[in-house]
Write a protein that holds these residues in place. Structure first.
Motif, PDB file in Angstrom:
ATOM      1  N   VAL A  88       0.881  -1.166   0.000  1.00 46.77           N
ATOM      2  CA  VAL A  88       0.000   0.000   0.000  1.00 46.77           C
ATOM      3  C   VAL A  88       0.916   1.211   0.000  1.00 46.77           C
ATOM      4  O   VAL A  88       1.540   1.553   1.002  1.00 46.77           O
ATOM      5  N   ALA A  89       1.027   1.859  -1.168  1.00 46.75           N
ATOM      6  CA  ALA A  89       1.955   2.963  -1.348  1.00 46.75           C
ATOM      7  C   ALA A  89       1.379   4.282  -0.850  1.00 46.75           C
ATOM      8  O   ALA A  89       2.127   5.192  -0.503  1.00 46.75           O
ATOM      9  N   ASP A  90       0.061   4.393  -0.815  1.00 49.93           N
ATOM     10  CA  ASP A  90      -0.573   5.643  -0.408  1.00 49.93           C
ATOM     11  C   ASP A  90      -1.951   5.317   0.140  1.00 49.93           C
ATOM     12  O   ASP A  90      -2.669   4.492  -0.430  1.00 49.93           O
ATOM     13  N   ALA A  91      -2.311   5.946   1.245  1.00 49.05           N
ATOM     14  CA  ALA A  91      -3.638   5.782   1.832  1.00 49.05           C
ATOM     15  C   ALA A  91      -4.060   7.127   2.395  1.00 49.05           C
ATOM     16  O   ALA A  91      -3.424   7.643   3.315  1.00 49.05           O
ATOM     17  N   VAL A  92      -5.088   7.713   1.804  1.00 47.13           N
ATOM     18  CA  VAL A  92      -5.530   9.049   2.219  1.00 47.13           C
ATOM     19  C   VAL A  92      -7.042   9.093   2.402  1.00 47.13           C
ATOM     20  O   VAL A  92      -7.780   8.358   1.753  1.00 47.13           O
TER      21      VAL A  92
END
Length: 118
Positions: A88-92
């Motif tokens: 998971v490279a990005d979680a916003v």
């Protein structure tokens, strides 16, 4: 004497869960027992060096569950997901909409970028 034999059993089919299925389940586990998944959209994503999928999830909390939604908003960006073969490279959090009527409700939309580990 003839021995009676049981009829053959059909082979058990193992349902293969996709990385998107595993990510969705991990996000819902983080969101808590009061979370209700309202929507999950998965789209292919690629750059010059990476391939993966972008996931948009809408999670709804109501009544006393809103406190769990507030914790989810705070915890998601720094959470370390453990998904075999995936990162998971990005979680916003994209949006968080509160409503009071007809009952207290919190709708949280988040986006996650899931990359294939190579």
């Amino acid at each position: 004497m003839s021995a009676e034999t049981a009829p053959p059993q059909p082979a058990r089919r193992r349902i293969r869960r996709s990385p998107g299925d595993r990510l969705r389940d991990a996000v819902i586990a983080l969101a808590g027992k009061d979370a209700v998944l309202a929507r999950h959209i998965e789209k292919s994503w690629a750059s010059i060096t990476f391939a993966g999928t972008r996931h948009t999830l809408e999670i709804v909390y109501s009544g006393d569950g809103i406190a769990a939604g507030e914790r989810f908003i705070a915890d998601l960006p720094d959470h370390e997901f453990a998904l075999a073969g995936q990162l998971v490279a990005d979680a916003v959090i994209v949006s968080a909409d509160h409503a009071l009527l007809p009952e207290p409700r919190l709708s949280v939309t988040c986006e996650l970028l899931l990359l294939e580990e190579g």
